[in-house]
Design an enzyme around this catalytic site. Structure first.
Site, short mmCIF file in Angstrom:
data_model
loop_
_atom_site.label_atom_id
_atom_site.label_comp_id
_atom_site.label_asym_id
_atom_site.label_seq_id
_atom_site.Cartn_x
_atom_site.Cartn_y
_atom_site.Cartn_z
N TRP A 71 0.90 -1.45 0.06
CA TRP A 71 0.10 0.20 -0.31
C TRP A 71 1.00 0.69 0.15
O TRP A 71 0.54 2.35 -1.06
CB TRP A 71 -1.07 -0.09 1.08
CG TRP A 71 -2.44 0.97 1.27
CD1 TRP A 71 -2.86 1.51 0.13
CD2 TRP A 71 -2.41 0.33 2.63
NE1 TRP A 71 -3.49 1.97 0.53
CE2 TRP A 71 -4.11 1.87 2.02
CE3 TRP A 71 -2.77 0.66 4.35
CZ2 TRP A 71 -5.13 2.65 2.41
CZ3 TRP A 71 -3.97 0.85 4.18
CH2 TRP A 71 -4.74 2.40 4.28
N HIS A 142 12.17 -5.23 3.93
CA HIS A 142 11.75 -6.29 5.54
C HIS A 142 13.02 -5.98 6.28
O HIS A 142 12.86 -6.28 7.34
CB HIS A 142 10.74 -6.92 5.38
CG HIS A 142 9.74 -7.17 4.10
ND1 HIS A 142 8.91 -6.38 4.62
CD2 HIS A 142 8.79 -7.96 3.31
CE1 HIS A 142 7.41 -6.43 4.05
NE2 HIS A 142 7.47 -7.56 3.43
N LEU A 261 -5.96 4.18 -4.13
CA LEU A 261 -5.42 2.82 -3.16
C LEU A 261 -6.51 2.80 -2.40
O LEU A 261 -6.20 2.12 -1.42
CB LEU A 261 -4.42 3.72 -2.42
CG LEU A 261 -2.84 4.84 -2.76
CD1 LEU A 261 -2.39 5.89 -1.85
CD2 LEU A 261 -2.12 3.65 -3.35
S1 PPS Z 1 4.10 -8.05 2.19
O1 PPS Z 1 3.54 -8.93 0.73
O2 PPS Z 1 5.24 -7.97 3.35
O3 PPS Z 1 4.64 -7.10 1.55
O4 PPS Z 1 2.98 -7.66 2.44
P1 PPS Z 1 1.61 -6.02 3.31
O5 PPS Z 1 2.06 -5.05 1.45
O6 PPS Z 1 3.05 -5.49 3.91
O7 PPS Z 1 0.68 -6.08 3.88
C1 PPS Z 1 -0.62 -6.46 3.46
C2 PPS Z 1 -1.67 -6.28 4.01
O8 PPS Z 1 -2.29 -5.00 3.80
C3 PPS Z 1 -3.54 -5.10 3.67
N1 PPS Z 1 -3.17 -4.00 2.13
C4 PPS Z 1 -4.66 -2.71 2.51
N2 PPS Z 1 -5.07 -2.61 3.66
C5 PPS Z 1 -5.68 -1.58 3.50
N3 PPS Z 1 -6.45 -1.24 2.40
C6 PPS Z 1 -5.70 -0.84 1.09
N4 PPS Z 1 -5.49 -0.52 0.07
C7 PPS Z 1 -4.18 -2.33 0.88
N5 PPS Z 1 -3.40 -3.24 0.00
C8 PPS Z 1 -3.22 -3.70 0.74
C9 PPS Z 1 -3.20 -6.13 2.61
O9 PPS Z 1 -4.41 -6.69 2.27
C10 PPS Z 1 -2.66 -7.33 4.05
O10 PPS Z 1 -3.41 -7.47 4.77
P2 PPS Z 1 -4.79 -8.19 5.04
O11 PPS Z 1 -4.94 -7.85 6.90
O12 PPS Z 1 -4.02 -9.64 5.19
O13 PPS Z 1 -5.70 -7.84 4.03
#
Ligand code: PPS
Length: 329
Positions: A71, A142, A261
């Site tokens: 995100w 990370h 977003l």
């Molecule tokens: S990674 O693989 O470690 O890079 O994952 P990361 O991107 O850090 O985290 C993924 C989680 O972020 C949620 N996500 C979002 N939430 C809200 N809005 C938007 N736009 C968004 N984009 C990514 C994604 O759904 C993962 O969380 P969970 O709780 O599993 O849904």
């Protein structure tokens, strides 16, 4: 609440879980490097990353896994590129490469056994791919602060660093589903919780990760962002990040980027929703479970997965690690 860490970790038992349920044909084991758990393959990259020549113009997006990295990457890339929605159709892994991803997915075995399998360069040799980026690059990592390139650790180079954090309970649940669907974990949720609290997952221990960046938050090249703030006030965070990056966005641009977003839009955007990795998993049968990367995107979703007993363990563990700090979610 009494600040005591109630968890009794049995390292042998946890190592056994990792061996039985979290090693596969692209993950061959784990090592502990300076207190941080990493995939074994990271041993080959560690030295090279420490000596990586950092460019001051680059922007580093640093985070513990599953805290809103993707995100933030999409937000930052868009701001850096003046909201180039067309250019943003290129896979995010290419636009904002993940420094150590070749250690997370060690595809060498798979490539040997499937001659027609050629992973994209940003996965196959991620360090090389990052080195070849035009500046200013937007780099994802990370890695905890103490495993970053020495240029950054020593302050010799001060690229902009945006750290994103998310509450540990939602992070753990998200990491569990990610590990099952994208990294081949076959164990139970309870065992995953034990691994998480014991710091036995890649890039853990969690609090060590968050707090070491938190300590740096006053540095002018560091911006500390919380997933929860992005959920509650995305336009506000976009404005803050834009100002940190020295960019001016109009109200219309902030609205357009907020819309781009949104969880729904990102879920349906093949450039950012990891469709490519989930397809790869299916094609080569890499994981037993399947599931979308953009899973729930909520605050407090942990409540439907964690028992009150697990919640209590997390809360005590959090108090133990943050009791003497000014950090909270
Ligand atoms: S990674 O693989 O470690 O890079 O994952 P990361 O991107 O850090 O985290 C993924 C989680 O972020 C949620 N996500 C979002 N939430 C809200 N809005 C938007 N736009 C968004 N984009 C990514 C994604 O759904 C993962 O969380 P969970 O709780 O599993 O849904």
């Amino acid at each position: 609440m009494v600040a005591s860490n109630q968890e009794n970790f049995n390292n042998e038992e946890l190592d056994d879980i990792l061996r039985k349920h979290f090693t596969n044909n692209f993950r061959f084991g784990y090592v502990t490097i300076d207190g941080t758990t990493m995939p074994k393959r990271f041993e080959d990259l560690h030295e090279q990353i420490l000596n990586f020549e950092v460019n001051e113009d680059d922007v580093w997006i640093c985070s513990f896994p599953k805290t809103g990295t993707t995100w933030t990457q999409e937000m930052v890339w868009m701001i850096m590129h003046d909201l180039d929605f067309e250019g943003g159709q290129v896979n995010l892994g290419q636009r904002s490469p993940f420094l150590e991803v070749s250690a997370i997915y060690d595809f060498r075995n798979l490539m040997r056994n499937n001659k027609d399998f050629v992973p994209p360069p940003f996965l196959q040799d991620s360090l090389k791919f990052v080195k070849e980026q035009e500046n200013p690059a937007c780099i994802k990592t990370h890695l905890p602060f103490h495993l970053l390139p020495l240029d950054i650790q020593s302050g010799r180079k001060n690229p902009k660093i945006i750290y994103v954090a998310r509450n540990p309970k939602d992070t753990c649940v998200s990491y569990y589903h990610h590990s099952r669907a994208l990294e081949g974990y076959t164990g139970t949720f309870d065992d995953f919780v034990r691994l998480f609290l014991a710091g036995k997952l890649n890039f853990a221990p969690y609090w060590d990760h968050v707090l070491r960046y938190w300590e740096k938050r006053e540095q002018s090249n560091v911006l500390f962002v919380k997933y929860e703030d992005m959920k509650l006030d995305l336009p506000g965070v976009i404005r803050k990040v834009a100002s940190f990056l020295g960019k001016n966005l109009s109200a219309e641009q902030v609205a357009a980027l907020s819309n781009h977003l949104s969880f729904e839009n990102m879920k349906n955007n093949p450039a950012v929703n990891y469709e490519m990795v989930t397809e790869l998993n299916k094609k080569f049968n890499l994981t037993r479970h399947h599931g979308a990367f953009m899973r729930s995107g909520t605050i407090g979703g942990y409540k439907s997965q964690m028992t009150p007993e697990i919640v209590d363990r997390f809360d005590k563990w959090t108090e133990f690690h943050t009791g003497n700090t000014d950090f909270s979610f």
